[in-house]
Scaffold this motif. Structure first.
Motif, PDB file in Angstrom:
ATOM      1  N   ARG A 107      -7.394   0.667   1.228  1.00  0.00           N
ATOM      2  CA  ARG A 107      -5.885   1.216   1.278  1.00  0.00           C
ATOM      3  C   ARG A 107      -5.771   2.747   1.598  1.00  0.00           C
ATOM      4  O   ARG A 107      -4.930   3.196   2.368  1.00  0.00           O
ATOM      5  CB  ARG A 107      -5.263   0.727  -0.096  1.00  0.00           C
ATOM      6  CG  ARG A 107      -4.941  -0.755  -0.323  1.00  0.00           C
ATOM      7  CD  ARG A 107      -3.778  -1.078  -1.074  1.00  0.00           C
ATOM      8  NE  ARG A 107      -3.437  -2.267  -1.166  1.00  0.00           N
ATOM      9  CZ  ARG A 107      -2.236  -2.882  -1.427  1.00  0.00           C
ATOM     10  NH1 ARG A 107      -1.550  -2.171  -2.255  1.00  0.00           N
ATOM     11  NH2 ARG A 107      -1.794  -4.081  -1.285  1.00  0.00           N
ATOM     12  N   SER A 132       0.902  -1.158   0.019  1.00  0.00           N
ATOM     13  CA  SER A 132      -0.030  -0.075   0.137  1.00  0.00           C
ATOM     14  C   SER A 132       0.838   1.251   0.072  1.00  0.00           C
ATOM     15  O   SER A 132       1.933   1.504   0.946  1.00  0.00           O
ATOM     16  CB  SER A 132      -0.770   0.036   1.207  1.00  0.00           C
ATOM     17  OG  SER A 132      -1.470   1.240   1.333  1.00  0.00           O
ATOM     18  N   ALA A 170     -11.014  -2.254  -2.543  1.00  0.00           N
ATOM     19  CA  ALA A 170      -9.693  -2.275  -2.180  1.00  0.00           C
ATOM     20  C   ALA A 170      -8.985  -1.186  -2.069  1.00  0.00           C
ATOM     21  O   ALA A 170      -8.100  -0.742  -1.035  1.00  0.00           O
ATOM     22  CB  ALA A 170      -9.060  -3.275  -3.104  1.00  0.00           C
ATOM     23  N   GLY A 225      -4.422   0.093  -5.377  1.00  0.00           N
ATOM     24  CA  GLY A 225      -5.765  -0.842  -4.920  1.00  0.00           C
ATOM     25  C   GLY A 225      -6.646  -0.898  -6.075  1.00  0.00           C
ATOM     26  O   GLY A 225      -7.734  -1.586  -5.979  1.00  0.00           O
TER      27      GLY A 225
END
Length: 308
Positions: A286, A26, A282, A80
């Motif tokens: 993140r 990330s 996602a 993400g």
């Protein structure tokens, strides 16, 4: 002599090994701590750009600029976003509809390989993302799109390694026109402009660097809907007197308000702001500081189906 399309295909292929080993962590977690600032993987960019520099191709065939495109697409995947929606993809064909990719995954292996090879050899797949704007088609360097959403992110990149003052005005005019062309047709898309210059400009043409900083700021949307959602500048350099030159990023002279972290933050945040909360889950996780895994194909398919 190879055709331009073949040259671009080979250029992207040069970067694949570097991308395969690049971290997918990330960008909002640094040394285990959550940060609000996007932390770009500059080392990946340095390795990517060293490839064309070492082959003496920093100023020809567009390979240097394609290294920048490859890196920015990688950063969006780190953020993400689904890898299949971000172009250029990590493998050939670099520009291909996610629906076709889903079909290939469902076909028997041998048939899938035959269809894939036919796509690469034909016109269904491409190395260029040509997007219709208000007035003309625009070859856009980094794109995130799906037929059910339309373009969500459109990113233009430019690289300049010499003749800075001579070419800067032309780049400014082109960039401003492209912003108006794309934003007029896609007012909700995140439309960005990212400029990479060689740091030799600081000593050889300091006035041109000051103009560059001013240009990057003035290309942004001032509220009239014509400028870019975000703009960014990055300086890089290398030593031409060594046998195996390595590209390095030069951060100090670039003001923070136009540096890469704010640029990537702004692009990601704009996409998340104008999409439903059940899309790009996602990326949202993140962005919130969670150690969220990158989306699987199945998870993204379910999110797309939720639109209907």
């Amino acid at each position: 002599m190879a055709t331009p399309g073949v040259e671009k295909t080979l250029a992207f292929a040069e970067f694949d090994t570097t991308l395969m080993s690049a971290p997918k962590d990330s960008p909002w977690i640094l040394n285990g701590a959550v940060t609000d600032e996007f932390n770009p993987s500059y080392q990946v960019l340095e390795r990517l750009l060293s490839i064309p520099v070492r082959s003496k191709a920093a100023t020809r065939s567009g390979r240097f600029a394609q290294g920048v495109d490859t890196w920015l697409a990688h950063e969006l995947r780190r953020a993400g976003f689904d890898a299949d929606l971000v172009w250029p993809r990590t493998e050939a064909p670099r520009v291909l509809s996610k629906d076709i990719l889903e079909l290939l995954r469902k076909l028997p292996e041998r048939l899938s390989e035959e269809v894939h090879d036919a796509i690469v050899a034909g016109k269904a797949g491409s190395t260029d993302a040509r997007i219709l704007g208000r007035a003309y088609m625009k070859q856009t360097d980094v794109v995130m799109t799906h037929w059910s959403t339309g373009p969500e992110l459109l990113l233009s990149t430019k690289a300049m390694t010499s003749s800075f003052g001579k070419n800067l005005s032309n780049r400014y005019e082109e960039a401003y026109g492209d912003a108006a062309n794309l934003r007029a047709r896609y007012p909700l898309a995140a439309v960005g402009f990212f400029f990479v210059q060689r740091a030799t400009i600081l000593d050889s043409e300091p006035a041109a660097f000051r103009r560059t900083v001013d240009m990057i700021r003035k290309l942004r949307d001032f509220g009239d809907g014509f400028g870019y959602t975000a703009t960014g500048l990055l300086l890089v350099d290398w030593d031409e007197d060594v046998e195996d030159p390595a590209v390095r990023c030069v951060h100090g002279p670039v003001p923070q308000d136009i540096a890469a972290p704010q640029f990537l933050n702004a692009m990601v945040d704009e996409v998340l702001k104008v999409t439903p909360i059940d899309l790009h889950e996602a990326a949202r996780a993140r962005r919130a500081g969670e150690v969220a895994p990158l989306p699987s194909h199945e998870a993204v398919d379910e999110q797309q189906e939720a639109l209907f």
